[in-house]
Structure formats: C-alpha cells, structure tokens
Scaffold this motif. Structure first.
Motif, short mmCIF file in Angstrom:
data_model
loop_
_atom_site.label_atom_id
_atom_site.label_comp_id
_atom_site.label_asym_id
_atom_site.label_seq_id
_atom_site.Cartn_x
_atom_site.Cartn_y
_atom_site.Cartn_z
N ALA A 269 -14.78 3.19 0.67
CA ALA A 269 -15.41 1.87 0.65
C ALA A 269 -14.35 0.81 0.40
CB ALA A 269 -16.46 1.82 -0.46
N ASN B 90 -2.24 18.39 0.82
CA ASN B 90 -2.87 17.56 1.86
C ASN B 90 -2.13 17.61 3.19
OD1 ASN B 90 -4.85 16.66 0.10
ND2 ASN B 90 -3.60 14.95 -0.63
N VAL C 228 -11.10 10.50 -0.41
CA VAL C 228 -10.61 10.29 -1.78
C VAL C 228 -11.03 8.88 -2.21
CG1 VAL C 228 -8.65 11.87 -1.61
CG2 VAL C 228 -8.36 9.47 -0.94
N GLY D 73 -15.11 15.72 -3.42
CA GLY D 73 -16.02 15.26 -4.47
C GLY D 73 -17.43 15.07 -3.94
N ASN D 74 -18.12 14.05 -4.46
CA ASN D 74 -19.51 13.79 -4.04
C ASN D 74 -19.61 13.70 -2.53
OD1 ASN D 74 -20.76 13.52 -6.63
ND2 ASN D 74 -19.61 11.62 -6.87
N MET D 75 -18.69 12.96 -1.93
CA MET D 75 -18.78 12.71 -0.49
C MET D 75 -18.14 13.83 0.33
SD MET D 75 -20.36 10.86 1.29
CE MET D 75 -21.19 9.81 0.14
N HIS E 132 -7.74 19.42 -7.72
CA HIS E 132 -7.75 20.62 -8.57
C HIS E 132 -8.27 21.84 -7.81
CE1 HIS E 132 -8.28 17.11 -11.28
NE2 HIS E 132 -7.32 17.73 -11.95
N THR F 206 -12.02 22.76 -8.19
CA THR F 206 -13.01 22.07 -7.33
C THR F 206 -13.20 22.87 -6.05
OG1 THR F 206 -12.15 19.96 -8.14
CG2 THR F 206 -13.48 19.87 -6.15
N1 LIG Z 1 -20.30 8.39 -3.64
C1 LIG Z 1 -20.85 7.63 -2.69
O1 LIG Z 1 -22.07 7.36 -2.66
C2 LIG Z 1 -19.99 7.08 -1.59
C3 LIG Z 1 -18.63 7.19 -1.63
N2 LIG Z 1 -17.89 6.67 -0.59
C4 LIG Z 1 -16.43 6.79 -0.63
O2 LIG Z 1 -16.10 8.17 -0.64
C5 LIG Z 1 -14.84 8.33 -1.28
C6 LIG Z 1 -14.92 9.46 -2.28
O3 LIG Z 1 -15.87 9.12 -3.25
P1 LIG Z 1 -16.61 10.24 -4.11
O4 LIG Z 1 -16.74 11.48 -3.29
O5 LIG Z 1 -17.80 9.60 -4.67
O6 LIG Z 1 -15.50 10.47 -5.23
P2 LIG Z 1 -15.28 11.77 -6.16
O7 LIG Z 1 -14.51 11.33 -7.34
O8 LIG Z 1 -16.57 12.48 -6.35
O9 LIG Z 1 -14.34 12.70 -5.25
C7 LIG Z 1 -13.00 12.45 -5.00
C8 LIG Z 1 -12.34 13.74 -4.58
O10 LIG Z 1 -10.98 13.47 -4.28
C9 LIG Z 1 -10.20 14.51 -4.81
N3 LIG Z 1 -8.84 14.01 -4.98
C10 LIG Z 1 -8.33 13.19 -5.94
N4 LIG Z 1 -7.03 12.96 -5.70
C11 LIG Z 1 -6.71 13.65 -4.57
C12 LIG Z 1 -5.53 13.82 -3.84
N5 LIG Z 1 -4.38 13.21 -4.19
N6 LIG Z 1 -5.56 14.62 -2.76
C13 LIG Z 1 -6.70 15.24 -2.38
N7 LIG Z 1 -7.86 15.12 -3.03
C14 LIG Z 1 -7.86 14.33 -4.12
C15 LIG Z 1 -10.87 14.89 -6.11
O11 LIG Z 1 -10.44 16.18 -6.49
P3 LIG Z 1 -10.94 16.89 -7.86
O12 LIG Z 1 -12.45 17.01 -7.70
O13 LIG Z 1 -10.27 18.21 -7.87
O14 LIG Z 1 -10.55 15.98 -8.96
C16 LIG Z 1 -12.33 14.82 -5.68
O15 LIG Z 1 -12.73 16.05 -5.13
C17 LIG Z 1 -14.50 7.00 -1.95
O16 LIG Z 1 -13.47 6.37 -1.23
C18 LIG Z 1 -15.79 6.21 -1.88
O17 LIG Z 1 -15.56 4.82 -1.72
C19 LIG Z 1 -18.46 6.10 0.51
C20 LIG Z 1 -19.80 6.00 0.60
C21 LIG Z 1 -20.69 6.43 -0.44
#
Ligand SMILES: NC(=O)C1=CN([C@@H]2O[C@H](COP(=O)(O)OP(=O)(O)OC[C@H]3O[C@@H](n4cnc5c(N)ncnc54)[C@H](OP(=O)(O)O)[C@@H]3O)[C@@H](O)[C@H]2O)C=CC1
Ligand SMILES: O=C(O)[C@@H]1CCC=N1
Length: 268
Positions: free
Chosen positions: A99, A57, A71, A9-11, A36, A39
């Motif tokens: 976090a 995973n 995640v 995702g974002n990170m 998904h 993604t």
């Molecule tokens: N955003 C921020 O500024 C910051 C975030 N963080 C931490 O980073 C982590 C991720 O946050 P962020 O990136 O914002 O969240 P997002 O929702 O943007 O991304 C989460 C990702 O996890 C994937 N995902 C969901 N379930 C599973 C699974 N069972 N197995 C594998 N992948 C999975 C999703 O897939 P899909 O896209 O296909 O749904 C998505 O790509 C969090 O724990 C957050 O606390 C830390 C510092 C800063």
C-alpha cells in the motif's frame, strides 16, 4: 505458471494458501520467502511439503513467471534492490501488493537494472484468505494484455479483480482493503449494542452476519440504491428512523467519511 511470493504474512501467506487451496497453482510451482524460517515452516504445514521455501529473496526469484512482493511498504524498495540483479526483466512480471508505494517509485528503483520493466500493483483484501477478495489492479505503462491476463490468473481464483488507474487506487483501497476493518468495527458495535438489548453475543453475531448477507444481496443482486432500500425500512413515525437519527446525531456518516479520508496514504 510459476510464482514467487516475497513475504509470507497476512497477505503473502493468504495468497499462497489460497492458490493452493483453490488448485489454481500447485504448491510445487510456488516459491515463498519470509524473514524467519519458522513462518515458512508453518506455511509448509498448511500447503504441503511440495511448497518451495527460502529466506533468500534473490535465490527465490529464479524461474518465476510472476514475482509478488508482499513485504511491508517501508521494506519494499530495499527488497527490490536485493532481487533486481536476479530478475529476468520482461520474462518475469513484478506485482507489488504494498500500500502507498507507487508504480513510479518502484520503476525508479528498477530503472538502472533494465530499460524494459513490467510492473503491476495489486491491492487485495484479507478476504483473499477465503477466496473472496476484491483485488484492485493497476498495470504499469508498458504491460501487455497478455501480461495482464497472467496477473489476473493469479488473483481471479481468489475473488474478483477490478482494474483501475493508479490515480483511483488509494480511494478504492480505503473502501475495499481498509474497509474490511471498518465493516468489522460496525459488526462489533452492533454486537455490543445487541448484548445491551438482551441478546447473547453469539446470537447477535449470527444475526448480524445474516443481515450483512441480506444487505449485500439487495445491493448486489437487485442493484438497488442504499437510500431507496433505507426508505423501504423506515416506516414514517416508526422505529428505524429513530435509530438512524440517533446514529447520525452521534456522527455516524461523518465518522465513516472522516475515516475514509484519513485512510489515504500521506503524500511525503
Ligand atoms: N493486511 C492487509 O489487509 C493488506 C496489506 N497490504 C500490503 O501487503 C503487504 C504485506 O502486509 P501484511 O501481509 O499485512 O504484513 P505482515 O507483517 O503480515 O507480513 C509481512 C511478511 O514479510 C516478511 N518479511 C519481512 N521482511 C522480509 C524480508 N526482508 N524479506 C522477505 N520477507 C520479509 C515477514 O516475515 P516473518 O513473518 O518471518 O517476519 C512477513 O511474513 C504490505 O505492503 C501491505 O501494505 C495490501 C492490502 C491489504
Ligand atoms: O493498513 C494498511 O496499511 C494496509 C493497506 C490496506 C489494508 N491494510
């Protein structure tokens, strides 16, 4: 170095894109997972077909030197249970970016799989997507300097890395990671105010970006104290002090302090 990133995702996505863009790690040496397939397809388009992707995973963990868990916090321990039987403990370093999930919570989930676990927490901010992150790093008790170097090699090409004890991590995260949103909100408010004063939104945004760069240079390059710089701007009986006092009357400093306090993860 081979890296597996769980979550795109974002990170997670920004880490992968950043490492490839900075030529820090070749796409062929990165494996990334997501919930998904769509993604992962998007990420492959951005990073090249060499990028290894899977929605499995446990399978993704094989062969990585560093496993990054990106995640959502509430999914982290479940994902760890999923991959733990496949982790080559000690040979593979685990880095959580989640976090509010402590090293000890991660460690207790993994303790039945191995007595020799190397765990880190890294908290980047979204500026990692432009290789300008401030990444906070905490090492687990038994991490060696060599393992710290390995983790630094992942995050240093994407900005600066600041190592600190876990007891300070949440406070620092409020400033660096949540802080991106807080500063953005300040920028938005500035643009709204400037439009009322007659500037166009684009012009106001451009001027605000330049002013942030100037402020940052004064603090960073000059090593100035904010209050000393404020004194230089506030002509006695002048305009800035009127603006500052009006902002304080509306609760500016208290709002920021209250917001930072509210940013700490709850203790439950
Ligand atoms: N955003 C921020 O500024 C910051 C975030 N963080 C931490 O980073 C982590 C991720 O946050 P962020 O990136 O914002 O969240 P997002 O929702 O943007 O991304 C989460 C990702 O996890 C994937 N995902 C969901 N379930 C599973 C699974 N069972 N197995 C594998 N992948 C999975 C999703 O897939 P899909 O896209 O296909 O749904 C998505 O790509 C969090 O724990 C957050 O606390 C830390 C510092 C800063
Ligand atoms: O808002 C959050 O929970 C995450 C952690 C820091 C920045 N974003």
């Amino acid at each position: 170095m081979k890296i597996t990133v769980i979550g795109a995702g974002n990170m997670g996505g920004a880490i992968v894109r950043g490492l490839v863009a900075q030529n820090a790690v070749a796409a062929e040496n990165i494996t990334v997972t997501a919930a998904h397939a769509s993604t992962l397809d998007k990420l492959k388009k951005a990073c090249g077909q060499g990028l290894n992707t899977t929605t499995d995973n446990a399978e993704a963990v094989a062969g990585a030197d560093v496993i990054i868990l990106a995640v959502k916090p509430w999914l982290l321990l479940g994902v760890l249970e999923e991959i733990a039987p496949r982790i080559a403990f000690r040979e593979q370093v685990i880095v959580s970016v989640a976090a509010g999930v402590s090293l000890s919570q991660i460690d207790s989930t993994l303790q039945r799989y191995s007595s020799d676990r190397v765990i880190f927490r890294a908290i980047p901010n979204t500026a990692i997507s432009v290789a300008a992150s401030t990444t906070l790093l905490c090492r687990g008790d038994n991490a060696t300097d060599k393992e710290v170097e390995l983790v630094n090699a992942v995050f240093e090409p994407l900005g600066t890395v600041v190592e600190l004890p876990e007891s300070r991590l949440n406070a620092a995260m409020a400033v660096t990671s949540c802080g991106i949103a807080y500063v953005m909100r300040f920028v938005r408010a500035t643009v709204e105010g400037a439009v009322e004063l007659g500037l166009s939104p684009d012009q106001a945004l451009g001027l605000c970006i330049d002013t942030l760069a100037g402020t940052s240079a004064l603090l960073g390059k000059n090593g100035s104290h904010p209050e000393a710089e404020i004194d230089k701007v506030t002509t006695p009986g002048g305009l800035t002090i009127r603006g500052l006092n009006a902002m304080e009357e509306a609760g500016f400093s208290q709002s920021v302090i209250k917001g930072l306090r509210a940013s700490l993860p709850s203790k439950d």
